[in-house]
Design a protein around this motif. Structure first.
Motif, PDB file in Angstrom:
ATOM      1  N   LYS A 176      -7.280   3.931   0.602  1.00  0.00           N
ATOM      2  CA  LYS A 176      -6.341   2.913   0.135  1.00  0.00           C
ATOM      3  C   LYS A 176      -4.925   3.212   0.629  1.00  0.00           C
ATOM      4  CE  LYS A 176      -8.658   1.239  -4.074  1.00  0.00           C
ATOM      5  NZ  LYS A 176      -8.627  -0.188  -3.697  1.00  0.00           N
ATOM      6  N   LEU A 177      -4.535   4.476   0.589  1.00  0.00           N
ATOM      7  CA  LEU A 177      -3.182   4.844   1.019  1.00  0.00           C
ATOM      8  C   LEU A 177      -3.030   4.747   2.532  1.00  0.00           C
ATOM      9  CD1 LEU A 177      -2.183   7.850  -1.280  1.00  0.00           C
ATOM     10  CD2 LEU A 177      -1.929   5.393  -1.659  1.00  0.00           C
ATOM     11  N   ILE A 178      -4.110   4.987   3.258  1.00  0.00           N
ATOM     12  CA  ILE A 178      -4.068   4.817   4.713  1.00  0.00           C
ATOM     13  C   ILE A 178      -3.704   3.370   5.062  1.00  0.00           C
ATOM     14  CG2 ILE A 178      -5.514   4.672   6.788  1.00  0.00           C
ATOM     15  CD1 ILE A 178      -6.981   7.185   5.775  1.00  0.00           C
TER      16      ILE A 178
ATOM     17  N   ALA B 171      -9.024   4.686  -8.901  1.00  0.00           N
ATOM     18  CA  ALA B 171      -8.151   4.840  -7.739  1.00  0.00           C
ATOM     19  C   ALA B 171      -7.067   3.760  -7.721  1.00  0.00           C
ATOM     20  CB  ALA B 171      -8.974   4.781  -6.454  1.00  0.00           C
ATOM     21  N   THR B 172      -7.462   2.526  -7.972  1.00  0.00           N
ATOM     22  CA  THR B 172      -6.502   1.415  -7.993  1.00  0.00           C
ATOM     23  C   THR B 172      -5.453   1.628  -9.072  1.00  0.00           C
ATOM     24  OG1 THR B 172      -8.173  -0.141  -7.178  1.00  0.00           O
ATOM     25  CG2 THR B 172      -6.262  -1.083  -8.300  1.00  0.00           C
ATOM     26  N   ALA B 173      -5.885   2.044 -10.256  1.00  0.00           N
ATOM     27  CA  ALA B 173      -4.952   2.267 -11.361  1.00  0.00           C
ATOM     28  C   ALA B 173      -3.965   3.389 -11.038  1.00  0.00           C
ATOM     29  CB  ALA B 173      -5.720   2.596 -12.630  1.00  0.00           C
ATOM     30  N   MET B 174      -4.444   4.458 -10.424  1.00  0.00           N
ATOM     31  CA  MET B 174      -3.559   5.584 -10.100  1.00  0.00           C
ATOM     32  C   MET B 174      -2.467   5.168  -9.128  1.00  0.00           C
ATOM     33  SD  MET B 174      -6.276   8.775  -9.881  1.00  0.00           S
ATOM     34  CE  MET B 174      -5.073  10.115  -9.900  1.00  0.00           C
ATOM     35  N   ILE B 175      -2.829   4.396  -8.121  1.00  0.00           N
ATOM     36  CA  ILE B 175      -1.833   3.951  -7.140  1.00  0.00           C
ATOM     37  C   ILE B 175      -0.833   2.999  -7.793  1.00  0.00           C
ATOM     38  CG2 ILE B 175      -1.499   2.650  -4.992  1.00  0.00           C
ATOM     39  CD1 ILE B 175      -4.283   3.769  -4.120  1.00  0.00           C
TER      40      ILE B 175
END
Length: 220
Positions: A21-23, A192-196
């Protein structure tokens, strides 16, 4: 200004989703991975630091970023030795928080577990509770401790008993109503979505994020 993120546990289920996701996220210029083994085929914006995470302090000169995503965790099957288990599930996140504080990293996110309690008689819950306590002691400006329930998703390694457990949970989940909703399976993609989102929208007042709240934040 574009940011730099550190990921611990990028070879695991949730950490790997965060990595990809960050990429694709233009807000991030650099992604630093600290792990025991290299991940092949990653773009130039990903920097990999390979070594023993039990000696994470050795990486201090390179442990610099705007955010840390700590997705470290093992299982009793993979790590039956309790001493080693604690070095991983407690030692690595706590050391990462220490380095974050010392290197002035303002945002630290860590995956814990539902039931984490430093006073528990259950070794797993006690270890997670002690980890939370000592991470929070660092007083990093933006700290978020996520407590998901059973995590669903396709793992690379074969975990037969876990797959059976997830299958059973999926059958009985419709019975989870009211307070039992918090025990429903939560997908790693959701975490993962929540953390970002937490890292990029610090208006969230809660430090301890429950499984239900993780789901809500991911939808915002």
């Amino acid at each position: 200004m574009k940011k730099t993120a550190i990921i611990l546990g990028a070879t695991g289920l949730t950490g790997n989703i965060i990595l990809h996701k960050l990429i694709e996220d233009d807000r991030y210029k650099t992604i630093k991975l600290f792990s025991r083994s290299k991940i092949e085929g990653l773009p130039d914006k990903v920097e990999q630091f390979i070594g023993d995470l039990l000696n994470l302090e050795d990486f201090k000169p390179d442990f610099k970023a705007d955010e840390v995503y700590c997705c470290i965790g093992t299982t009793t099957k993979k790590t039956p030795n309790k001493e080693l288990y604690k070095k991983i599930d407690y030692g690595i996140p706590v050391t990462a928080a220490k380095l974050s504080k010392e290197n002035n990293i303002p945002t630290f996110l860590v995956i814990s577990a539902m039931g984490a309690n430093e006073s528990s008689n259950v070794f797993y819950n006690k270890t997670k509770g002690q980890m939370e306590h000592d991470v929070l002691k660092r007083n990093i400006k933006n700290t978020f401790v996520l407590r998901p329930s059973l995590i669903g998703g396709e793992r690379k390694e074969h975990r037969l008993l876990e797959k059976i457990g997830l299958a059973v949970f999926q059958v009985i989940e419709p019975l989870f109503i009211g307070k039992l909703k918090q025990y429903k399976i939560i997908d790693a993609e959701t975490i993962a979505t929540a953390m970002i989102k937490l890292a990029n929208n610090r208006s969230n007042a809660e430090v301890i994020i429950t499984s239900n709240d993780i789901k809500q934040i991911s939808k915002q």
